[in-house]
Write an enzyme that holds these catalytic residues in place. Sequence first.
Site, PDB file in Angstrom:
ATOM      1  N   ARG A 228       3.104   1.295  23.520  1.00 56.68           N
ATOM      2  CA  ARG A 228       3.986   0.922  24.825  1.00 56.68           C
ATOM      3  C   ARG A 228       3.247   1.706  25.904  1.00 56.68           C
ATOM      4  O   ARG A 228       2.898   0.845  26.904  1.00 56.68           O
ATOM      5  CB  ARG A 228       5.192   1.496  24.661  1.00 56.68           C
ATOM      6  CG  ARG A 228       6.191   0.663  23.828  1.00 56.68           C
ATOM      7  CD  ARG A 228       7.696   1.488  23.935  1.00 56.68           C
ATOM      8  NE  ARG A 228       7.793   2.574  22.985  1.00 56.68           N
ATOM      9  CZ  ARG A 228       8.437   2.231  21.869  1.00 56.68           C
ATOM     10  NH1 ARG A 228       9.122   1.247  21.406  1.00 56.68           N
ATOM     11  NH2 ARG A 228       8.952   3.322  21.023  1.00 56.68           N
ATOM     12  N   SER A 267      18.412 -11.323  21.880  1.00 59.49           N
ATOM     13  CA  SER A 267      19.211 -12.249  21.252  1.00 59.49           C
ATOM     14  C   SER A 267      20.599 -11.117  21.239  1.00 59.49           C
ATOM     15  O   SER A 267      21.742 -11.577  20.717  1.00 59.49           O
ATOM     16  CB  SER A 267      19.106 -12.729  19.812  1.00 59.49           C
ATOM     17  OG  SER A 267      18.851 -11.812  19.182  1.00 59.49           O
ATOM     18  N   ASP A 320       6.895  -8.838  20.537  1.00 62.35           N
ATOM     19  CA  ASP A 320       6.953  -7.608  19.788  1.00 62.35           C
ATOM     20  C   ASP A 320       8.342  -8.077  18.693  1.00 62.35           C
ATOM     21  O   ASP A 320       9.593  -7.334  18.768  1.00 62.35           O
ATOM     22  CB  ASP A 320       7.468  -6.322  20.412  1.00 62.35           C
ATOM     23  CG  ASP A 320       7.502  -5.241  19.463  1.00 62.35           C
ATOM     24  OD1 ASP A 320       7.257  -5.341  18.180  1.00 62.35           O
ATOM     25  OD2 ASP A 320       8.116  -4.292  19.522  1.00 62.35           O
ATOM     26  N   CYS A 360       5.081  -6.604  12.766  1.00 67.98           N
ATOM     27  CA  CYS A 360       5.457  -5.403  11.908  1.00 67.98           C
ATOM     28  C   CYS A 360       5.435  -5.980  10.442  1.00 67.98           C
ATOM     29  O   CYS A 360       6.286  -5.125   9.576  1.00 67.98           O
ATOM     30  CB  CYS A 360       6.580  -4.730  12.590  1.00 67.98           C
ATOM     31  SG  CYS A 360       8.106  -6.022  12.430  1.00 67.98           S
TER      32      CYS A 360
END
Length: 416
Positions: A228, A267, A320, A360
Site C-alpha cells: 500500500r 461488492s 487487489d 493472493c
Amino acid sequence: MGNQSVIVNLETHRLGGQPAVVVKAGRERPIVFGHPWIFRGSLDYLPAELADGDIVDVRATDGAWLGRGYLNRASQITVRLLTWQRDEAIDERFWRQRLAQAIALRRRLFASAETTTYRLVNAESDFLPGLTVDRYGDHLVMQVGTLGIELRKELLARLLLELTGAAGVVERSAMSVRHHEGLAEAIGLLAGSPPPALVTVRENGLTFQVDLAHGQKTGFFTDQRENRRRVGAYCQGQEVLNAFSYTGAFAVYALAGGAVTVTNIDSSRSALELAEVNLRLNGFDPDTQTENLLGDVFTILRDWRSAGSDRRHFDVLILDPPKFAQNKGQVAQALRGYKEINLSALQLVRPGGILASFSCSGLVSASEFQQAIFAAAADAGRTLQVLEWLHQGNDHPVAATFPEGEYLKGLVCRVL
C-alpha cells in the site's frame, strides 16, 4: 518392505516405547531437509493405536528417527512436523518457546507505535503449522487450520495472552482447509476480553478501524502493508481506481500520497461504509475526494471497457482481488480470471499510467501471474514496463524449507 517387517524393526527402535509412523523408502528426503508436510501417499505404516491429533514420531523404514509432529488421518497432509530435534518434547514449554520466537521477530519489526497491526504468527513459516495469529492493537485474532492445533488452541490462546500482554484472543477459523481436516468452522472468544465492535489500529502512521467479528479473513489484510505504501507513492496528482477496495486501505494510502480522487469498487456495502469511516479518520473527505461504487468489479470494468467514447479512464489502477484458486483444479480458471480483469483494467489506464495488480492465490506461481498480465496487455494492445515486483510484508516471513509460504505477488507496471 512389508508392514510386518516395519513393525518388528520399530519394536527395537521406538523412542520411549512410543509407536511411530513410517515413511516409505525413498520419501525421506523432503523430511530430512525440513519440509513440514508428509502426505498420506508417502506413509508406509500407521499404527492403529495412534489417535488423530496425537503427537507422533516419524521414522524411516530402517528405523531411523526423522522428526516429530501431529497426525490426522482425515487429511491428505497426514502428518505436520513440528521438530527435527529428537530430544525436543512437544509440551507446553515447546509451544511457549515457538510462540516467543515468533513474537520476538514482530517486536523487532514494529518497535514503533506507527504500526499496531501485523501478522504475529505465520503458521508453517513460523514453524507452527496450522496456527495463524494477527494482532490488532490490544486484541489478537487466531485462525486454526488443523486438528493438531484445534486440540491445543485454548493452551495456545492462554500462552499468547501471557507473552503479548494482549487483552483478548478471538478465533476466526472459517477457512476451507478445516473441512479437509474434518473440522467445522469455529468463531468466538478463546481467552481474555472480547474486542469492541470496531478496533482502531495504526499502520505506517495511518489510522484504520477493523471489524474483527465480521471482516474478511481476520478483519484486515496486513500482508499488503508495505505494498500500500509503495503504490501510494505513484498517486501524487493522479486519478485512482481502487478495485476490490474492501475497507479502503489502498484508497487511504493513495490520498495520503497526493491522489486527486479515488474511486472505490467493492461488492460489500458494509466494507464501503467502513472505507468512508477510514477516510475520515485520516482527514480525507469521502464526499469530495472519493467515489464509492457497489457492485461486481468484473461487470463494472467490462461495462466501462465497452462504453466507447464514454469509457472511464484513470491514471493509477489498483487490482487487489480475493483468492481465485482454492485448489489445484481451479488454477486454469484463476488464470483466465486474472487475464480478464487485467485486460479490462489495461483498457481503462491512461497512456503513461500505472497498473498495480495483485494475486493472493498461492497455487498460482509468480511466472503464471506475470504471463496472464502480459497476455492481457497483448490483447489490449498496450505495452508494459515492469517497475516493481511486490510481495507479502516481512511480518509474513517464508521459511526457507517451506516455499509454499510465499503466496502474495504483485506487479507495478507503467502502461504505454
